[in-house]
Enzyme design. Sequence first.
Site, mmCIF file in Angstrom:
data_model
loop_
_atom_site.group_PDB
_atom_site.id
_atom_site.type_symbol
_atom_site.label_atom_id
_atom_site.label_comp_id
_atom_site.label_asym_id
_atom_site.label_seq_id
_atom_site.Cartn_x
_atom_site.Cartn_y
_atom_site.Cartn_z
ATOM 1 N N ARG A 14 -24.567 43.861 10.259
ATOM 2 C CA ARG A 14 -23.113 43.978 10.457
ATOM 3 C C ARG A 14 -22.735 45.382 10.890
ATOM 4 O O ARG A 14 -22.348 45.622 12.024
ATOM 5 C CB ARG A 14 -22.384 43.585 9.160
ATOM 6 C CG ARG A 14 -20.873 43.358 9.335
ATOM 7 C CD ARG A 14 -20.036 44.615 9.448
ATOM 8 N NE ARG A 14 -20.146 45.503 8.279
ATOM 9 C CZ ARG A 14 -19.537 46.673 8.215
ATOM 10 N NH1 ARG A 14 -18.828 47.135 9.238
ATOM 11 N NH2 ARG A 14 -19.694 47.434 7.145
ATOM 12 N N ASP A 15 -22.874 46.338 9.994
ATOM 13 C CA ASP A 15 -22.450 47.715 10.261
ATOM 14 C C ASP A 15 -23.218 48.293 11.443
ATOM 15 O O ASP A 15 -22.659 48.998 12.288
ATOM 16 C CB ASP A 15 -22.681 48.558 9.002
ATOM 17 C CG ASP A 15 -21.998 49.919 9.048
ATOM 18 O OD1 ASP A 15 -21.643 50.370 10.145
ATOM 19 O OD2 ASP A 15 -21.841 50.529 7.990
ATOM 20 N N HIS A 208 -22.203 53.852 -0.254
ATOM 21 C CA HIS A 208 -22.468 53.604 1.164
ATOM 22 C C HIS A 208 -22.440 54.967 1.856
ATOM 23 O O HIS A 208 -21.372 55.520 2.106
ATOM 24 C CB HIS A 208 -21.390 52.672 1.743
ATOM 25 C CG HIS A 208 -21.578 52.343 3.187
ATOM 26 N ND1 HIS A 208 -21.914 51.080 3.628
ATOM 27 C CD2 HIS A 208 -21.478 53.105 4.307
ATOM 28 C CE1 HIS A 208 -22.002 51.081 4.955
ATOM 29 N NE2 HIS A 208 -21.733 52.298 5.383
ATOM 30 N N CYS A 241 -19.060 53.748 12.204
ATOM 31 C CA CYS A 241 -17.803 53.023 12.360
ATOM 32 C C CYS A 241 -17.231 53.282 13.738
ATOM 33 O O CYS A 241 -16.986 54.436 14.089
ATOM 34 C CB CYS A 241 -16.790 53.448 11.300
ATOM 35 S SG CYS A 241 -15.202 52.608 11.480
#
Length: 311
Positions: A14-15, A208, A241
């Site tokens: 995902r990330d 995280h 991100c």
Amino acid sequence: MTTPDVLISEVGPRDGLQSVKAIMPTADKLRWIDALHAAGVREIEVASFVPAKLLPQMADAAEVVRHAVTLPGLVVMALVPNRKGAQAALDAGVHKLTMPVSASMAHSLANVRKTPTEMVEEVRAIADLCRASAPQVKLEAGISTAFGCTLQGLVPEDDVIRLAVQCVEAGAQEVGLSDTVGYANPAQVRRLFKRLRAELGVHAGAAHMHNTRGLGIANCLAAWDEGVRTFDASLGGLGGCPYAPGASGNAVTEDLVFMFEAMGVRTGIGLEKLIAARAPLMVGLPGEPVYGMTPEAGLPKGFVQETISHV
């Protein structure tokens, strides 16, 4: 036979994948997830349920989840920014939902187009949804930009803790802290996780960490020192991100697992098979940089891992 001392939650599918321009074919994603599972990884964040026009890398989220839930003993997690995404994730069969709740107003507006206060209300709505239709599904919130923000700069620690408390009050079962842009240092990590655990008790969640400035593993160790036992990491350090400039490089799963295993802290993950799981990643994303000191240097001579049973 013993059970693991820590939970390493793999966030690369995902990330990692949402942070690169290339789109990994679905078949390659599934082979990568299979390889991670075969290595002993028992929690994987496999997708984001967001509009495909915003993140085309996640257009196959439901198909990926439907495959992942067939793997025995695997907790399948997905990121959801709102109730609509949560409903789609529940329909696909996820075991756990995670929500990004940013402590930085600027980052929150850029990432999810909502204020932190509005995101707490989304947590409440999704908690209500889970209670009504899928009470077995766990909900966690990750406080992003908890250690600073490239858009806002300083993020007051009081704001971070206040937001974490609000998320638990809204129905999140766990709240973790994310170093979204790699600003954290070990002293700061110890201080903030100590406060989080004092305020939330059993609801305090994962660390995280990003390796943007080379401190990802050091910050994980600092969190371990404060009692954190769940750590997000990404195979090959893939990720960051897309809405936080300069947010490159998650903590490398291979290096994190090696550190813990070398300390005698059991992860339940076989390092040789974990390193082998880099192959399907590189096949699916040809030319994409893949990081990690342990895979480059190899395991030390005579290094032996204890056998783990998963329960």
